[in-house]
Motif scaffolding. Structure first.
Motif, PDB file in Angstrom:
ATOM      1  N   ARG A 128       1.053  -1.213   0.089  1.00 39.26           N
ATOM      2  CA  ARG A 128      -0.254  -0.113  -0.010  1.00 39.26           C
ATOM      3  C   ARG A 128       0.912   1.228   0.076  1.00 39.26           C
ATOM      4  NH1 ARG A 128      -5.810  -1.238   2.355  1.00 39.26           N
ATOM      5  NH2 ARG A 128      -6.244  -1.840   0.522  1.00 39.26           N
ATOM      6  N   SER A 139      -8.330  -1.842  -2.491  1.00 42.91           N
ATOM      7  CA  SER A 139      -8.922  -0.626  -2.237  1.00 42.91           C
ATOM      8  C   SER A 139     -10.347  -0.570  -3.182  1.00 42.91           C
ATOM      9  CB  SER A 139      -8.028   0.547  -2.519  1.00 42.91           C
ATOM     10  OG  SER A 139      -6.935   0.525  -1.621  1.00 42.91           O
ATOM     11  N   ILE A 179     -18.349   3.452  11.460  1.00 46.12           N
ATOM     12  CA  ILE A 179     -17.010   3.171  12.376  1.00 46.12           C
ATOM     13  C   ILE A 179     -15.809   2.684  11.621  1.00 46.12           C
ATOM     14  CG2 ILE A 179     -15.946   1.916  14.623  1.00 46.12           C
ATOM     15  CD1 ILE A 179     -19.087   1.846  15.311  1.00 46.12           C
ATOM     16  N   ALA A 184     -13.397   1.963   2.600  1.00 41.65           N
ATOM     17  CA  ALA A 184     -14.777   1.456   2.666  1.00 41.65           C
ATOM     18  C   ALA A 184     -15.577   2.524   3.389  1.00 41.65           C
ATOM     19  CB  ALA A 184     -14.777   0.280   3.248  1.00 41.65           C
ATOM     20  N   ASP A 203     -13.018   7.319  13.795  1.00 40.79           N
ATOM     21  CA  ASP A 203     -11.778   6.196  13.164  1.00 40.79           C
ATOM     22  C   ASP A 203     -10.509   6.602  14.426  1.00 40.79           C
ATOM     23  OD1 ASP A 203      -9.195   5.163  12.116  1.00 40.79           O
ATOM     24  OD2 ASP A 203     -10.744   5.009  10.212  1.00 40.79           O
ATOM     25  N   TYR A 244      -9.861  -0.739  23.602  1.00 37.93           N
ATOM     26  CA  TYR A 244     -11.022  -0.955  22.970  1.00 37.93           C
ATOM     27  C   TYR A 244     -12.343  -1.044  23.961  1.00 37.93           C
ATOM     28  CZ  TYR A 244      -8.517  -2.585  19.051  1.00 37.93           C
ATOM     29  OH  TYR A 244      -7.609  -2.779  17.983  1.00 37.93           O
TER      30      TYR A 244
HETATM   31  P1  NAD Z   1      -8.668  -1.268   6.784  1.00 34.27           P
HETATM   32  O1  NAD Z   1      -9.219  -1.973   6.208  1.00 34.27           O
HETATM   33  O2  NAD Z   1      -7.541  -1.893   7.418  1.00 34.27           O
HETATM   34  O3  NAD Z   1      -9.260  -0.576   8.205  1.00 34.27           O
HETATM   35  C1  NAD Z   1     -10.278   0.215   7.992  1.00 34.27           C
HETATM   36  C2  NAD Z   1     -10.508   1.386   8.980  1.00 34.27           C
HETATM   37  O4  NAD Z   1     -10.580   0.918  10.359  1.00 34.27           O
HETATM   38  C3  NAD Z   1      -9.170   2.202   9.167  1.00 34.27           C
HETATM   39  O5  NAD Z   1      -9.360   3.539   8.685  1.00 34.27           O
HETATM   40  C4  NAD Z   1      -8.631   1.995  10.425  1.00 34.27           C
HETATM   41  O6  NAD Z   1      -8.090   3.034  10.886  1.00 34.27           O
HETATM   42  C5  NAD Z   1     -10.101   1.889  11.112  1.00 34.27           C
HETATM   43  N1  NAD Z   1      -9.975   1.165  12.486  1.00 34.27           N
HETATM   44  C6  NAD Z   1      -9.153   0.388  13.001  1.00 34.27           C
HETATM   45  N2  NAD Z   1      -9.509  -0.068  14.385  1.00 34.27           N
HETATM   46  C7  NAD Z   1     -10.259   0.953  14.600  1.00 34.27           C
HETATM   47  C8  NAD Z   1     -11.195   1.241  15.785  1.00 34.27           C
HETATM   48  N3  NAD Z   1     -10.814   0.634  17.064  1.00 34.27           N
HETATM   49  N4  NAD Z   1     -12.151   2.265  15.773  1.00 34.27           N
HETATM   50  C9  NAD Z   1     -12.314   2.808  14.807  1.00 34.27           C
HETATM   51  N5  NAD Z   1     -11.682   2.588  13.473  1.00 34.27           N
HETATM   52  C10 NAD Z   1     -10.742   1.744  13.418  1.00 34.27           C
HETATM   53  O7  NAD Z   1      -7.960   0.228   6.112  1.00 34.27           O
HETATM   54  P2  NAD Z   1      -8.218   0.804   4.445  1.00 34.27           P
HETATM   55  O8  NAD Z   1      -9.160   1.394   4.288  1.00 34.27           O
HETATM   56  O9  NAD Z   1      -7.594  -0.337   3.731  1.00 34.27           O
HETATM   57  O10 NAD Z   1      -6.799   1.838   4.627  1.00 34.27           O
HETATM   58  C11 NAD Z   1      -6.414   2.608   5.624  1.00 34.27           C
HETATM   59  C12 NAD Z   1      -5.489   3.733   5.147  1.00 34.27           C
HETATM   60  O11 NAD Z   1      -4.290   3.050   4.328  1.00 34.27           O
HETATM   61  C13 NAD Z   1      -6.470   4.554   4.604  1.00 34.27           C
HETATM   62  O12 NAD Z   1      -5.591   5.861   4.970  1.00 34.27           O
HETATM   63  C14 NAD Z   1      -5.674   4.663   3.127  1.00 34.27           C
HETATM   64  O13 NAD Z   1      -5.848   5.772   2.322  1.00 34.27           O
HETATM   65  C15 NAD Z   1      -4.415   3.991   2.940  1.00 34.27           C
HETATM   66  N6  NAD Z   1      -4.148   3.117   1.902  1.00 34.27           N
HETATM   67  C16 NAD Z   1      -3.233   3.485   1.027  1.00 34.27           C
HETATM   68  C17 NAD Z   1      -2.912   2.862  -0.188  1.00 34.27           C
HETATM   69  C18 NAD Z   1      -1.999   3.267  -0.989  1.00 34.27           C
HETATM   70  O14 NAD Z   1      -1.462   4.076  -0.878  1.00 34.27           O
HETATM   71  N7  NAD Z   1      -1.673   2.385  -2.396  1.00 34.27           N
HETATM   72  C19 NAD Z   1      -3.875   1.872  -0.525  1.00 34.27           C
HETATM   73  C20 NAD Z   1      -4.904   1.588   0.335  1.00 34.27           C
HETATM   74  C21 NAD Z   1      -5.127   2.173   1.533  1.00 34.27           C
END
Ligand code: NAD
Length: 393
Positions: A128, A139, A179, A184, A203, A244
Motif C-alpha cells: 500500500r 481498495s 465506524i 470502505a 476512526d 477497546y
Molecule cells: P482497513 O480496512 O485496514 O481498516 C479500515 C479502517 O478502520 C481504517 O481507517 C482504520 O484506521 C480503522 N480502524 C481500525 N481500528 C479501529 C477502531 N478501533 N475504531 C475505529 N476505527 C478503526 O484500512 P484501509 O481502508 O484499507 O486503509 C487505511 C489507510 O490506508 C487509509 O488511510 C488509506 O488511504 C490508506 N491506503 C493507502 C493505499 C496506497 O497508498 N496504495 C492503498 C489503500 C489504503
C-alpha cells in the motif's frame, strides 16, 4: 505473449479479470488476449465486445490455460477452495498467474503452485504505497463494499434516509454512524450522505477527521489516547483490550442514537476488534440496522455472523461477504484497471521481467522456479526463511 482470461468458478463470483476496455491497453504493450468464451457474460461484458477490441476467444478453459503465458483471474487456486485447485493440472511450467490467491489462509495451495513451477502473484499482497495505488485491488473492493453496505442498510431499515417535507408531514432523516473511515468507510459516508442521512463517523486515526468532514460527515471526538494509533504506512495499529473497552464505553451513546451503524474497523493481519457488544445492541433503537463490513475478519459486532443476518432485540445485524461480486460490472472494471496496471508494470517490451529489487514485484510474487518466496507463507509451511538459507550456504 498471450494473456489468458478464464471464466471465474468461485460460487457466486460474477466478475471477470479484464473488461473489454482493458484489452486495448494490454495489446498496446505487445500482449495478446485470449478469453474463455462467456467469461464476461455475468458481469455484463459479452464476447462480442472483447472481439471488437481484438481479443481471441478460446473454445475451452483448457485451451486458455494451455496457450497462455500469463493467466489473469479474480479468485484463483487457494482463493477458490472448491474449484480453484482443479485448474492446477491445466497449468504448465513457467506460466504466470495473477489473482487473489488467499496465500496466508491457504499456504498448502501455494506450495502446490510452487511444485507446478508457476510464477504466482497474489493481488492481496500489493504494497500500500503511493506508486501502487492504481494496482490496489483491495481498495477497489473496499470502495464497492462501502457503497453497497449503505444500500443494504437502507433496504433493511424501516425508515427512509432523507428528510422530506410532504403534505403528510415532515419525515426526519435517518442517522448513520460509520465506524472506521478507511477506504470502505469513506465511501459509506459519501453514499449515506448522498441518500440524505445525517452521518457521523469515528476512526482511531485522527488524521481522517478532515476527510470525513470533506464528505459532509461529522467526526466524533472520543477522549481516547490515539497518538500511537497509526503505523508508518498509514494503517491502524492494534490498540489493546483496555483501549477497546474504553472506546466501546464512549461509543455506546452514539451507537444508541443512530438508526444505521456501518462498521469497517480493521487492523491489518489481526482479527477485527469488537466495538459493539450484545449489550450495546440491546440499547439501540428498535428497527436499527448494523452492517458489519468486518464480518469476514471476525466482525466488529459481537453478534455478527459472516454471511448471515441476525436479529436481536429488534436490531438487524448483517454480516455481508464478497459484496463486490454483487456489483460485477463496475467491480470488474475497477479490478481490470488494477490488474492490467500491475501487469504492465511487470512487462517490458512484451516480455514478463521479474525484478526482485522492485518492491511491488517482491511483495506480490509468491512462487518462482519451484520455490515459495513469500516469507510469511514459508513460515506457515515450516520452510526455513530464505535469508537464513543463504547464510547457511
Ligand atoms: P482497513 O480496512 O485496514 O481498516 C479500515 C479502517 O478502520 C481504517 O481507517 C482504520 O484506521 C480503522 N480502524 C481500525 N481500528 C479501529 C477502531 N478501533 N475504531 C475505529 N476505527 C478503526 O484500512 P484501509 O481502508 O484499507 O486503509 C487505511 C489507510 O490506508 C487509509 O488511510 C488509506 O488511504 C490508506 N491506503 C493507502 C493505499 C496506497 O497508498 N496504495 C492503498 C489503500 C489504503
Amino acid at each position: 505473449m498471450i494473456v489468458g482470461i478464464p471464466k471465474e468458478t468461485f460460487p457466486g463470483q460474477k466478475q471477470v479479470a479484464i473488461v473489454p476496455d482493458g484489452v486495448a491497453a494490454l495489446k498496446k504493450a505487445g500482449l495478446e488476449i485470449m478469453l474463455e468464451a462467456g467469461a464476461g457474460n455475468e458481469a455484463g461484458y459479452p464476447d462480442e465486445l472483447y472481439k471488437e477490441k481484438g481479443a481471441q476467444l478460446a473454445g475451452s478453459r483448457a485451451e486458455v490455460f494451455q496457450r497462455s503465458d500469463i493467466i489473469l483471474q479474480v479468485q484463483a487456486f487457494g482463493a477458490n477452495p472448491e474449484k480453484g485447485m482443479e485448474d492446477l493440472e491445466l497449468t504448465h511450467e513457467g506460466q504466470a498467474v495473477v489473482a487473489f490467491l488467499d496465500p496466508l489462509s491457504t499456504a498448502e495451495s501455494v506450495k502446490k503452485l510452487a511444485e507446478r513451477r508457476l510464477k504466482a502473484f497474489a493481488m492481496e499482497l500489493m504494497p500500500r504505497i503511493t506508486k501502487a495505488q492504481s494496482m490496489d485491488a483491495l481498495s477497489s473492493l473496499a470502495t464497492v463494499a462501502g457503497y453497497k453496505a449503505v444500500l443494504i442498510a437502507a433496504d433493511n431499515l424501516p425508515r427512509m434516509f432523507p428528510m422530506m417535507m410532504t403534505a403528510a408531514g415532515t419525515v426526519s432523516p435517518a442517522r448513520a454512524f460509520v465506524i472506521g473511515a478507511g477506504v470502505a468507510g469513506l465511501q459509506a459516508i459519501a453514499t449515506a450522505k448522498r441518500l440524505g442521512a445525517v452521518v457521523l463517523a469515528y476512526d482511531v486515526r485522527p488524521a481522517v477527521k478532515e476527510q470525513v468532514e470533506s464528505l459532509g460527515g461529522k467526526f466524533i471526538e472520543l477522549e481516547l489516547e490515539t497518538d500511537e494509533s497509526e503505523d508508518k504506512s498509514g494503517y491502524a495499529k492494534a490498540m489493546g483490550e483496555e483501549f477497546y473497552r474504553k472506546q466501546r464505553e464512549m461509543m455506546t451513546k452514539v451507537v444508541a442514537e443512530n438508526h444505521v451503524v456501518i462498521t469497517t474497523a480493521a487492523v491489518p493481519g489481526k482479527k477485527a476488534p469488537i466495538l459493539i457488544t450484545a449489550e450495546m445492541v440491546k440499547g439501540m433503537i428498535p428497527g436499527s440496522v448494523i452492517v458489519d463490513l468486518a464480518a469476514e475478519r471476525g466482525g466488529n459486532c459481537e453478534l455478527t455472523r459472516a454471511g448471515e443476518t441476525v436479529v436481536s432485540h429488534g436490531v438487524t445485524i448483517i454480516g455481508p461477504i464478497n459484496l463486490p461480486a454483487t456489483i460485477p460490472y463496475h467491480a470488474s472494471q475497477m479490478y481490470s484497471k488494477n490488474i492490467s496496471t500491475f501487469l504492465l508494470h511487470l512487462v517490458k517490451e512484451g516480455e514478463l521481467v521479474i525484478d526482485l529489487s522492485d518492491e511491488i514485484t517482491s511483495e506480490t510474487l509468491l512462487t518462482m522456479n519451484g520455490e515459495v518466496l513469500n516469507p510469511l507463507v514459508r513460515e506457515i509451511l515450516g520452510i526455513p526463511a530464505l535469508e537464513k538459507k543463504k547464510e547457511e550456504q
